[in-house]
Design an enzyme around this catalytic site. Structure first.
Site, PDB file in Angstrom:
ATOM      1  N   TRP A 191       3.433   3.140   2.484  1.00  0.00           N
ATOM      2  CA  TRP A 191       2.595   2.136   3.162  1.00  0.00           C
ATOM      3  C   TRP A 191       1.443   2.821   3.918  1.00  0.00           C
ATOM      4  O   TRP A 191       0.284   2.448   3.796  1.00  0.00           O
ATOM      5  CB  TRP A 191       3.486   1.349   4.130  1.00  0.00           C
ATOM      6  CG  TRP A 191       2.830   0.205   4.832  1.00  0.00           C
ATOM      7  CD1 TRP A 191       1.694  -0.462   4.456  1.00  0.00           C
ATOM      8  CD2 TRP A 191       3.285  -0.414   6.040  1.00  0.00           C
ATOM      9  NE1 TRP A 191       1.424  -1.459   5.367  1.00  0.00           N
ATOM     10  CE2 TRP A 191       2.378  -1.455   6.342  1.00  0.00           C
ATOM     11  CE3 TRP A 191       4.376  -0.191   6.887  1.00  0.00           C
ATOM     12  CZ2 TRP A 191       2.541  -2.263   7.466  1.00  0.00           C
ATOM     13  CZ3 TRP A 191       4.528  -1.003   7.993  1.00  0.00           C
ATOM     14  CH2 TRP A 191       3.631  -2.030   8.279  1.00  0.00           C
TER      15      TRP A 191
ATOM     16  N   HIS B  69       6.063  15.965   4.355  1.00  0.00           N
ATOM     17  CA  HIS B  69       7.353  15.639   4.991  1.00  0.00           C
ATOM     18  C   HIS B  69       7.838  16.827   5.836  1.00  0.00           C
ATOM     19  O   HIS B  69       8.936  16.761   6.405  1.00  0.00           O
ATOM     20  CB  HIS B  69       8.417  15.379   3.921  1.00  0.00           C
ATOM     21  CG  HIS B  69       8.363  14.017   3.281  1.00  0.00           C
ATOM     22  ND1 HIS B  69       7.999  12.880   3.940  1.00  0.00           N
ATOM     23  CD2 HIS B  69       8.693  13.619   2.015  1.00  0.00           C
ATOM     24  CE1 HIS B  69       8.094  11.840   3.113  1.00  0.00           C
ATOM     25  NE2 HIS B  69       8.506  12.261   1.949  1.00  0.00           N
TER      26      HIS B  69
ATOM     27  N   ARG C   7      10.598   5.652  11.813  1.00  0.00           N
ATOM     28  CA  ARG C   7      11.240   4.356  11.578  1.00  0.00           C
ATOM     29  C   ARG C   7      12.625   4.388  12.195  1.00  0.00           C
ATOM     30  O   ARG C   7      13.242   5.470  12.287  1.00  0.00           O
ATOM     31  CB  ARG C   7      11.346   4.136  10.063  1.00  0.00           C
ATOM     32  CG  ARG C   7      11.830   2.787   9.655  1.00  0.00           C
ATOM     33  CD  ARG C   7      11.914   2.674   8.138  1.00  0.00           C
ATOM     34  NE  ARG C   7      12.116   1.299   7.742  1.00  0.00           N
ATOM     35  CZ  ARG C   7      12.293   0.882   6.497  1.00  0.00           C
ATOM     36  NH1 ARG C   7      12.263   1.763   5.516  1.00  0.00           N
ATOM     37  NH2 ARG C   7      12.476  -0.385   6.227  1.00  0.00           N
TER      38      ARG C   7
ATOM     39  N   ARG D  84      11.085  -1.472  -2.089  1.00  0.00           N
ATOM     40  CA  ARG D  84      12.389  -2.143  -2.204  1.00  0.00           C
ATOM     41  C   ARG D  84      12.289  -3.494  -1.498  1.00  0.00           C
ATOM     42  O   ARG D  84      11.991  -4.501  -2.105  1.00  0.00           O
ATOM     43  CB  ARG D  84      13.489  -1.247  -1.619  1.00  0.00           C
ATOM     44  CG  ARG D  84      14.912  -1.734  -1.920  1.00  0.00           C
ATOM     45  CD  ARG D  84      15.954  -0.824  -1.283  1.00  0.00           C
ATOM     46  NE  ARG D  84      15.884  -0.797   0.164  1.00  0.00           N
ATOM     47  CZ  ARG D  84      16.561  -1.605   0.975  1.00  0.00           C
ATOM     48  NH1 ARG D  84      17.397  -2.481   0.469  1.00  0.00           N
ATOM     49  NH2 ARG D  84      16.415  -1.537   2.285  1.00  0.00           N
TER      50      ARG D  84
ATOM     51  N   GLY E 256      10.987  -3.636   2.174  1.00  0.00           N
ATOM     52  CA  GLY E 256       9.895  -3.546   3.140  1.00  0.00           C
ATOM     53  C   GLY E 256      10.105  -4.395   4.381  1.00  0.00           C
ATOM     54  O   GLY E 256       9.165  -4.987   4.905  1.00  0.00           O
TER      55      GLY E 256
HETATM   56  P1  A3P Z   1      13.055  -0.235   2.255  1.00  0.00           P
HETATM   57  O1  A3P Z   1      13.888   0.643   1.391  1.00  0.00           O
HETATM   58  O2  A3P Z   1      13.714  -0.535   3.569  1.00  0.00           O
HETATM   59  O3  A3P Z   1      12.581  -1.460   1.583  1.00  0.00           O
HETATM   60  P2  A3P Z   1       8.752   5.897   1.998  1.00  0.00           P
HETATM   61  O4  A3P Z   1       7.427   5.388   1.556  1.00  0.00           O
HETATM   62  O5  A3P Z   1       8.654   6.787   3.210  1.00  0.00           O
HETATM   63  O6  A3P Z   1       9.526   6.465   0.890  1.00  0.00           O
HETATM   64  O7  A3P Z   1       9.528   4.615   2.555  1.00  0.00           O
HETATM   65  C1  A3P Z   1       9.937   3.597   1.693  1.00  0.00           C
HETATM   66  C2  A3P Z   1      10.193   2.343   2.503  1.00  0.00           C
HETATM   67  O8  A3P Z   1       8.953   1.738   2.859  1.00  0.00           O
HETATM   68  C3  A3P Z   1      10.963   1.323   1.690  1.00  0.00           C
HETATM   69  O9  A3P Z   1      11.737   0.594   2.647  1.00  0.00           O
HETATM   70  C4  A3P Z   1       9.836   0.497   1.113  1.00  0.00           C
HETATM   71  O10 A3P Z   1      10.211  -0.774   0.652  1.00  0.00           O
HETATM   72  C5  A3P Z   1       8.911   0.411   2.313  1.00  0.00           C
HETATM   73  N1  A3P Z   1       7.533   0.086   1.941  1.00  0.00           N
HETATM   74  C6  A3P Z   1       6.840   0.519   0.855  1.00  0.00           C
HETATM   75  N2  A3P Z   1       5.610  -0.023   0.860  1.00  0.00           N
HETATM   76  C7  A3P Z   1       5.523  -0.799   1.957  1.00  0.00           C
HETATM   77  C8  A3P Z   1       4.490  -1.652   2.489  1.00  0.00           C
HETATM   78  N3  A3P Z   1       3.326  -1.776   1.892  1.00  0.00           N
HETATM   79  N4  A3P Z   1       4.757  -2.307   3.652  1.00  0.00           N
HETATM   80  C9  A3P Z   1       5.939  -2.162   4.269  1.00  0.00           C
HETATM   81  N5  A3P Z   1       6.961  -1.408   3.802  1.00  0.00           N
HETATM   82  C10 A3P Z   1       6.754  -0.730   2.666  1.00  0.00           C
END
Ligand code: A3P
Length: 306
Positions: free
Chosen positions: A66, A120, A142, A270, A272
């Protein structure tokens, strides 16, 4: 260090069991996938930021994808439409990802204004690099319970044939044995840096971003030296980078991946949502994580994560 030396070096690092029959190795107090060590050490030893660079630092599963979309759009306003056809991880690669060309080049987002990187790797391991430079860092964190649940789903998706219960995942998380973890040390390192150098380091969290994305995008624009003149432009970026819009793009629904057979593009989208851990963690696990959060964060007057 050549490959042979590095392989021997990795083999001598402390090891802990991770998912299924896979292990993580410990280096400088943090845990890593052994195969990633070479590229990680390369960043630690050789990456030299420029004062104009912007670095997005996160722990895995805290919303990196995001923030990549948001930072790319904020810094590169005339090209934000690219998000409809390229995955955020293609547009903003990880520093520790495979280099495009020579040994000492680092993958970066090609923007008009500045270089945008993502990593990371913890502050503790990048202290020498970051302390010597005026570059700007955006750190995203988070809630630990949602981070854990997101990580569990992510790993299970890739390792469908390897059983891994939420109890096993939570135990590893609490012991700090997760890729780039311990999560708590990761957050604490960048938080301390943001308190020490607020003009260079902006610390944000997923939950507050979700609650007020508009306000945060404006703050990010100010922090990055490119303030918004038009409210409509902020609104458009918030909408284009929202979970709903991003996850509807074909590229983000696809089974393709940056590295063959590793983490398809769709696995970064997934639900979000905030608070999803209540659907997966028992009261006992919630209590265990909350106790740890109190010990690690609240004792530092950082009232976050519960
Ligand atoms: P969930 O698994 O709780 O849905 P990363 O990008 O650090 O790998 O984190 C992934 C998490 O960010 C996932 O959470 C994903 O769904 C969520 N995510 C991805 N894109 C997003 C967006 N545009 N807005 C909010 N959450 C987002």
């Amino acid at each position: 260090m050549d490959n042979v030396e590095l392989d021997m070096d990795v083999a001598s690092l402390p090891k802990q069991k991770w998912v299924g029959d896979e292990h993580l190795v410990q280096f400088g107090g943090f845990w890593f996938v052994p195969q990633h060590m070479k590229l990680i050490k390369r960043v630690i030893n050789h990456f030299t930021p420029l004062p104009t660079d912007v670095i997005l630092a996160t722990s895995p599963k805290t919303g990196t994808t995001w923030l990549k979309s948001l930072l790319y759009s904020i810094l590169n306003r005339s090209f934000k439409h690219k998000l409809a056809v390229q995955h955020p991880h293609q547009l903003v690669p990880f520093l520790e990802g495979p280099p495009d060309s020579d040994e000492l080049s680092f993958p970066t987002a090609s923007l008009d204004t500045c270089r945008l990187f993502s990593t990371h790797i913890s502050y503790q391991l990048l202290a020498k690099t970051l302390d010597s430079c005026e570059c700007r860092v955006v750190y995203l964190t988070r809630n630990p319970k949602d981070t854990l649940v997101s990580l569990w789903h992510f790993m299970k998706k890739r390792r469908a044939n390897q059983p891994w219960t939420i109890d096993e995942a939570a135990d590893a998380f609490c012991r700090g044995v997760t890729p780039y973890g311990p999560y708590y040390d990761h957050v604490i390192g960048y938080r301390a840096l943001s308190l020490k150098r607020p003009e260079n380091v902006m610390f944000v969290n997923y939950e507050e971003m979700k609650e007020d994305p508009h306000g945060h995008v404006k703050k990010l624009g100010d922090f990055l030296g490119c303030p918004f003149q038009e409210e409509d432009e902020v609104k458009e970026i918030v909408k284009n980078c929202s979970f709903e819009v991003q996850s509807s793009y074909e590229v983000n629904k696809s089974e393709q991946s940056l590295i063959k057979n590793l983490f398809p593009y769709n696995s970064f989208f997934r639900k979000g949502k905030t608070g999803d851990h209540v659907n997966y963690l028992s009261n006992e696990l919630i209590q265990r994580i909350d106790t740890l959060t109190k010990q690690r964060f609240h004792s530092l007057d950082f009232m976050y994560g519960i």
